[in-house]
Design a protein around this motif. Structure first.
Motif, short mmCIF file in Angstrom:
data_model
loop_
_atom_site.label_atom_id
_atom_site.label_comp_id
_atom_site.label_asym_id
_atom_site.label_seq_id
_atom_site.Cartn_x
_atom_site.Cartn_y
_atom_site.Cartn_z
N ASN A 182 0.83 -1.38 0.06
CA ASN A 182 0.10 -0.11 0.05
C ASN A 182 0.64 1.43 0.10
O ASN A 182 1.95 1.25 0.64
CB ASN A 182 -1.19 -0.04 1.09
N MET A 222 -5.27 -0.51 0.37
CA MET A 222 -5.80 0.09 -1.10
C MET A 222 -7.05 -0.21 -1.49
O MET A 222 -7.34 0.26 -2.60
CB MET A 222 -4.89 -0.80 -2.01
N SER A 227 1.27 -1.60 -6.47
CA SER A 227 0.51 -1.14 -5.28
C SER A 227 -1.03 -2.07 -5.61
O SER A 227 -2.04 -1.60 -4.65
CB SER A 227 0.52 0.14 -4.96
#
Length: 256
Positions: free
Chosen positions: A150, A189, A160
């Motif tokens: 993240n 995320m 990510s």
């Protein structure tokens, strides 16, 4: 219930590195993992690590490839077009450690997007380095992993999202590149950790921590009871790495 391994980089952090193996064994773990076993970061020599693992009959399932100068802010170098040779040298070091310790997985951190480098340039370097590493590790019977992280914990981290990881695996076109799925990072995320059925064919290692705080499952908001049942339903046979900072003195997983 899945099989849990102790991440010795975060667990037992108050102990010297070699003593963490003994603490994990005392808590019932049969396997461990760590971020970096290399002497420069762990303070332990390779033969010392091997000796304590043999003594305790502990397996190590995973460690990372060298990730550059961690103290100076590097979080991987695989997406940096200027550091390809450094990546290859680090790979050789990682292979030596993995072969000596019997480690079946090596995780590659992409690193942060370098300043002045476009996404396309970084992706091209990432794919090139992974292609080289996947084939080199295949000859050693070691699986290569990539891990999305993240961008709250590590701003500008290049890889990510799970989708970016899958796209990269498909671009590399190797049978020896897999996804390390860290539920904590992907939850941060905005991904739903209970909806990963489509990812399971790519996943060969899983890590967990709760949010907020990156503590053990059950201390935060994440639905780990359902997550672990889902892994059972999906017949996941790999290890689940406990990569968290322990909030309570007693470890969450007292494994038999």
């Amino acid at each position: 219930m899945p099989r849990f391994s102790a991440n010795l980089s975060l667990l037992y952090a108050d102990l010297p590195f070699l003593e963490r193996f003994r603490a994990a064994k005392a808590d019932g773990f049969q396997a461990v993992e760590c971020q970096f076993p290399y002497e420069s970061l762990s303070g332990a020599k390779l033969h010392q690590i091997k000796a304590v693992m043999d003594e305790l009959n502990l397996a190590m399932d995973l460690h990372n490839l060298p990730a550059g100068d961690w103290a100076s802010g590097d979080r991987g170098i695989a997406c940096d077009p200027a550091r390809g040779e450094e990546f290859k040298i680090g790979l050789l070091d990682a292979i030596q450690y993995a072969k000596t310790l019997g480690v079946p997985h090596l995780n590659c951190l992409s690193g942060k997007l370098p300043k002045g480098v476009s996404f396309e340039q970084a992706q091209s370097a990432f794919v090139s380095n992974l292609t080289f590493a996947a084939e080199a590790l295949k000859k050693e019977n070691i699986k290569l992993l990539i891990e999305p992280i993240n961008t709250f914990d590590i701003p500008d981290f290049f890889l990510s999202s799970s989708q970016h990881a899958v796209d990269t695996i498909m671009a590399v076109k190797s049978s020896n590149l897999y996804l390390q799925y860290d539920a904590y990072h992907m939850h941060r995320m905005g991904e739903n950790i209970l909806e990963i059925e489509d990812l399971m064919p790519f996943i060969d290692h899983i890590q967990v921590a709760d949010h907020p705080g990156r503590h053990e499952p059950g201390t935060g908001e994440m639905p780990y009871g359902d997550f672990f049942m889902m892994l059972d339903d999906q017949a996941y046979e790999g290890w689940v790495g406990c990569e968290y900072h322990t909030l309570h003195q007693a470890n969450f997983f007292q494994a038999e």
